[in-house]
Design an enzyme around this catalytic site. Structure first.
Site, PDB file in Angstrom:
ATOM      1  N   HIS A   1       0.838  -1.223   0.000  1.00  0.00           N
ATOM      2  CA  HIS A   1       0.000   0.000   0.000  1.00  0.00           C
ATOM      3  C   HIS A   1       0.864   1.261   0.000  1.00  0.00           C
ATOM      4  O   HIS A   1       0.427   2.297   0.488  1.00  0.00           O
ATOM      5  CB  HIS A   1      -0.944   0.030   1.210  1.00  0.00           C
ATOM      6  CG  HIS A   1      -1.684  -1.244   1.438  1.00  0.00           C
ATOM      7  ND1 HIS A   1      -2.904  -1.529   0.871  1.00  0.00           N
ATOM      8  CD2 HIS A   1      -1.350  -2.352   2.169  1.00  0.00           C
ATOM      9  CE1 HIS A   1      -3.299  -2.736   1.246  1.00  0.00           C
ATOM     10  NE2 HIS A   1      -2.377  -3.259   2.025  1.00  0.00           N
TER      11      HIS A   1
ATOM     12  N   SER B   1      15.145  21.652 -16.391  1.00  0.00           N
ATOM     13  CA  SER B   1      13.951  22.445 -16.631  1.00  0.00           C
ATOM     14  C   SER B   1      14.363  23.759 -17.283  1.00  0.00           C
ATOM     15  O   SER B   1      15.428  24.296 -16.992  1.00  0.00           O
ATOM     16  CB  SER B   1      13.245  22.716 -15.301  1.00  0.00           C
ATOM     17  OG  SER B   1      12.442  23.870 -15.389  1.00  0.00           O
TER      18      SER B   1
ATOM     19  N   GLU C   1       9.920   8.489 -17.020  1.00  0.00           N
ATOM     20  CA  GLU C   1       8.550   8.963 -17.267  1.00  0.00           C
ATOM     21  C   GLU C   1       8.101   8.616 -18.686  1.00  0.00           C
ATOM     22  O   GLU C   1       6.950   8.232 -18.912  1.00  0.00           O
ATOM     23  CB  GLU C   1       8.469  10.476 -17.052  1.00  0.00           C
ATOM     24  CG  GLU C   1       8.565  10.854 -15.583  1.00  0.00           C
ATOM     25  CD  GLU C   1       8.777  12.357 -15.372  1.00  0.00           C
ATOM     26  OE1 GLU C   1       8.527  13.143 -16.302  1.00  0.00           O
ATOM     27  OE2 GLU C   1       9.208  12.727 -14.266  1.00  0.00           O
TER      28      GLU C   1
ATOM     29  N   LYS D   1      16.326  21.836 -11.150  1.00  0.00           N
ATOM     30  CA  LYS D   1      15.679  20.572 -11.481  1.00  0.00           C
ATOM     31  C   LYS D   1      16.566  19.584 -12.237  1.00  0.00           C
ATOM     32  O   LYS D   1      17.356  19.953 -13.089  1.00  0.00           O
ATOM     33  CB  LYS D   1      14.450  20.836 -12.348  1.00  0.00           C
ATOM     34  CG  LYS D   1      13.356  21.571 -11.610  1.00  0.00           C
ATOM     35  CD  LYS D   1      12.471  20.633 -10.855  1.00  0.00           C
ATOM     36  CE  LYS D   1      11.174  20.547 -11.590  1.00  0.00           C
ATOM     37  NZ  LYS D   1      10.262  19.622 -10.989  1.00  0.00           N
TER      38      LYS D   1
END
Ligand code: ARG
Length: 458
Positions: A155, A276, A289, A282
């Protein structure tokens, strides 16, 4: 030039030609198309349907087309209807009338069924190799991290401590199953459709088993209607690739979490991250992804081919031309993702100290505290209740089970003795789990040995 102009009188319609043509995408199997044609004429000559001289001329012409395309001396005509027409028209153009005999005892229906099988069979080999390389990368990480502790989750809540070797071992099993699925598909699809003709075979005395052997198939197909309209193997392959992508996507999701500032379990190499345009701090896990995102495309191919096939009456129908673009895209996508993912995890750094700290926190040893009580004669359900109270007490004080004094333990249950600290240490919690499949390093080592053997044997 059309292969079928004879019966038609009206002018061609450009829009219709464009809509009908497949050359833009089926040109990618020109090698397979030529290989199939060479096998076909070789068989025709053996059966005395063509003379040896005719065969020699055709084979030479086909081989020249192949090498000219490879060397860039011949470009595939984008105005051709499909790759089959292009090769045949070029052959006739180059060697004259004898080239017109190539298509004896054959239809484009069995021809395209063959080309697609030959192409897919090669691609299955490449996919398998890429999965194997990923397995090797995973195994290396496992070998190096038998005792690198980390929390195991259920979980997405910390559950019990495990090791990196154990966690990665789960993915090893998944990709191992993927390999065996690819193996099964290759075995099942390896029958040769050539000689099925348009749908009902031919009246020529073809030796179909001979053609099959020339093309490294196990045997010839047994039903000519099925031969030209079977696309099951593409559905199976799309499903196997969707499963590979599902595994890669789950793995990517974990890596994205682990690479986040909140977890800091791993750091992706600069080469596999991007920045970024606005936020200078970043370093984004774009590759992971994208792998997660591209999974949707491959699922799309599976749904698409299943849907295309569901309403098609026997035998060949043009709908089947739609199998190519989506399967090609799914193959390219899956191969690309596998290669990049392997590179990404091979260069990823583990913050082992942070992983270990995280494994200690969050009461991951609560089950072991309960097991301690069970080993001292308390029934498990009661032990569960006692440890529940310990956890409540710790939460209230903002401490962990390891921080409690023996007095505090005894106040909740007199059964606890000094050895509780060792019984719930991170090392004990992991080391003692030595049943097959558990993270204990002694059993994990055995499992790793069997993985090493599997990868050297196959
Ligand atoms: N381009 C076609 C395909 O991909 C080749 C077979 C054409 N057969 C036909 N009967 N029109 O399916």
């Amino acid at each position: 030039m059309k292969l079928w102009g004879g019966r038609f009188t009206k002018e061609e319609n450009e829009l219709v030609n464009h809509f009908n043509a497949s050359i833009s995408f089926d040109q990618r199997f020109y090698r397979q198309d030529i290989r199939g044609s060479i096998a076909h004429v070789t068989m025709l000559a053996k059966q005395k349907i063509l003379t040896d001289e005719e065969k020699a001329q055709i084979v030479e012409g086909l081989e020249r087309i192949l090498s000219d395309v490879e060397n860039g001396l011949l470009s595939i005509d984008p105005a051709a209807e499909d790759i089959h027409s292009f090769v045949e028209a070029t052959l006739i153009d180059r060697i004259g009338d004898v080239g017109k005999k190539l298509h004896t005892g054959r239809s484009r229906n069995d021809q395209v069924a063959l080309d697609m099988k030959l192409y897919v069979r090669d691609e299955i080999g490449e996919l398998d190799l890429l999965v194997k390389e990923l397995l090797q990368a995973i195994l290396k990480i496992m070998e190096e991290n038998l005792t690198t502790y980390m929390p195991g989750f259920t979980h997405l809540q910390k559950a019990q401590p495990v090791t990196i070797a154990h966690h990665f071992g789960a993915y090893f099993e998944m990709f191992l199953r993927d390999r065996s699925r690819l193996f099964d598909i290759r075995k099942r699809m390896n029958t040769c459709p050539l000689g099925a003709g348009a749908l009902a075979g031919t009246t020529y005395p073809l030796d179909r088993e001979y053609t099959a052997a020339l093309l490294d198939f196990d045997c010839a197909t047994r039903n000519s209607m099925d031969s030209v309209s079977d696309r099951d193997y593409l559905i199976e392959l799309a499903s196997a690739m969707a499963t590979v992508m599902m595994h890669l996507s789950r793995f990517s999701e974990e890596i994205i979490l682990w690479n986040s500032n909140e977890y800091q379990f791993v750091e992706l190499d600069d080469a596999y991250s991007t920045g970024s345009s606005i936020m200078p701090q970043k370093k984004n896990p774009d590759i992971a992804e994208l792998v997660r995102g591209k999974t949707g495309r491959v699922y799309g191919a599976l749904t698409s081919i299943l849907t295309t096939m569901k309403g098609i009456p026997l035998a060949y129908n043009k709908d089947m031309q739609e199998d190519k673009e989506m399967i090609f895209d799914a193959i390219d996508t899956t191969k690309g993702c596998l290669g990049l993912f392997t590179g990404m995890i091979s260069t990823m750094k583990f913050h082992k100290d942070i992983m270990k700290k995280s494994a200690v926190k969050g009461f991951t040893n609560a089950t072991d505290a309960a097991d301690y009580l069970v080993n001292h004669g308390i029934p498990f359900r009661d032990a569960h209740g006692i440890v529940g109270r310990l956890v409540l007490y710790c939460l209230d004080k903002g401490i962990s089970l390891d921080d409690m004094s023996l007095e505090e333990y005894k106040a909740i249950s007199p059964v606890f003795e000094k050895d509780i600290y060792d019984a719930i240490s991170l090392k004990t919690c992991v080391d003692k789990r030595t049943t097959l499949g558990a993270p204990g390093p002694s059993v994990m080592e055995q499992v790793i040995k069997s993985y090493q053997k599997m990868l050297t044997e196959n």
